[in-house]
Design a protein around this motif. Structure first.
Motif, PDB file in Angstrom:
ATOM      1  N   ARG A  20       0.831  -1.202   0.000  1.00 15.24           N
ATOM      2  CA  ARG A  20       0.000   0.000   0.000  1.00 15.24           C
ATOM      3  C   ARG A  20       0.870   1.258   0.000  1.00 15.24           C
ATOM      4  O   ARG A  20       0.596   2.217  -0.723  1.00 15.24           O
ATOM      5  CB  ARG A  20      -0.935   0.004   1.206  1.00 15.24           C
ATOM      6  N   VAL A  21       1.909   1.252   0.823  1.00 15.85           N
ATOM      7  CA  VAL A  21       2.816   2.404   0.888  1.00 15.85           C
ATOM      8  C   VAL A  21       3.496   2.608  -0.460  1.00 15.85           C
ATOM      9  O   VAL A  21       3.599   3.739  -0.953  1.00 15.85           O
ATOM     10  CB  VAL A  21       3.851   2.226   2.017  1.00 15.85           C
ATOM     11  N   GLU A  75       1.146   4.234  -2.847  1.00 13.38           N
ATOM     12  CA  GLU A  75       0.987   5.659  -2.545  1.00 13.38           C
ATOM     13  C   GLU A  75       2.194   6.456  -3.027  1.00 13.38           C
ATOM     14  O   GLU A  75       2.043   7.531  -3.613  1.00 13.38           O
ATOM     15  CB  GLU A  75       0.781   5.855  -1.045  1.00 13.38           C
ATOM     16  N   GLY A  99       2.105   6.812  -6.642  1.00  8.39           N
ATOM     17  CA  GLY A  99       0.894   7.438  -7.152  1.00  8.39           C
ATOM     18  C   GLY A  99       0.022   6.492  -7.944  1.00  8.39           C
ATOM     19  O   GLY A  99      -0.699   6.909  -8.847  1.00  8.39           O
ATOM     20  N   GLY A 126      -2.376   4.479  -6.610  1.00  6.86           N
ATOM     21  CA  GLY A 126      -3.671   4.224  -5.984  1.00  6.86           C
ATOM     22  C   GLY A 126      -3.643   3.008  -5.077  1.00  6.86           C
ATOM     23  O   GLY A 126      -2.590   2.502  -4.714  1.00  6.86           O
ATOM     24  N   ASP A 127      -4.850   2.535  -4.725  1.00  4.06           N
ATOM     25  CA  ASP A 127      -4.992   1.389  -3.834  1.00  4.06           C
ATOM     26  C   ASP A 127      -4.575   0.103  -4.532  1.00  4.06           C
ATOM     27  O   ASP A 127      -4.742  -0.042  -5.748  1.00  4.06           O
ATOM     28  CB  ASP A 127      -6.441   1.243  -3.355  1.00  4.06           C
ATOM     29  N   SER A 142     -10.827  -1.889   1.980  1.00  2.00           N
ATOM     30  CA  SER A 142      -9.724  -0.940   1.861  1.00  2.00           C
ATOM     31  C   SER A 142      -9.276  -0.479   3.237  1.00  2.00           C
ATOM     32  O   SER A 142      -9.984  -0.628   4.225  1.00  2.00           O
ATOM     33  CB  SER A 142     -10.131   0.259   1.009  1.00  2.00           C
TER      34      SER A 142
END
Length: 120
Positions: A53-54, A57, A60, A62-63, A83
């Motif tokens: 997840r990191v 992010e 860029g 997304g999930d 989520s």
């Protein structure tokens, strides 16, 4: 109900085990076609998903929608059911990389039911 859904997942050709893991790394429910003990993987799955997840992010992107890790004995497929950090992850092991496409297609059909069972 969740146990029955995981048994359905095991009926998908190529899937050898399936588990739902909490965001804290606890195995909520698991099923296997072999003697594989899924209990020890919960914490590793939770930290791996957090790292993914990191990374998403930072890039860029997304999930995360799913992650696949390929091992000598076959791939492991990780799919978030909800989520956020407190969500649940569906973990499946497969017999070979050749089963991946079929498993992903079939899992998409049952994942909403599994997510609903987990949140009930």
């Amino acid at each position: 109900m969740l146990a029955n859904l995981l048994k359905q997942v095991l009926d998908i050709k190529g899937i050898t085990s399936a588990a739902v893991v909490s965001g804290e790394g606890f195995i909520v429910e698991g099923a296997s076609n072999n003697d594989r003990d899924l209990g020890f993987v919960g914490g590793v799955i939770a930290s791996g998903m957090a790292s993914s997840r990191v990374l998403g992010e930072l890039l860029g992107e997304g999930d995360i929608s799913q992650a696949m890790i390929e091992y000598e004995e076959g791939p492991v497929l990780l799919m978030p059911l909800t989520s956020g950090d407190e969500g649940y992850v569906m973990v499946t092991t497969l017999d070979s990389i050749n089963s991946l496409g079929r498993a992903r297609f079939q899992l998409r059909k049952v994942l909403p039911e599994i997510a609903q069972a987990v949140s009930a």
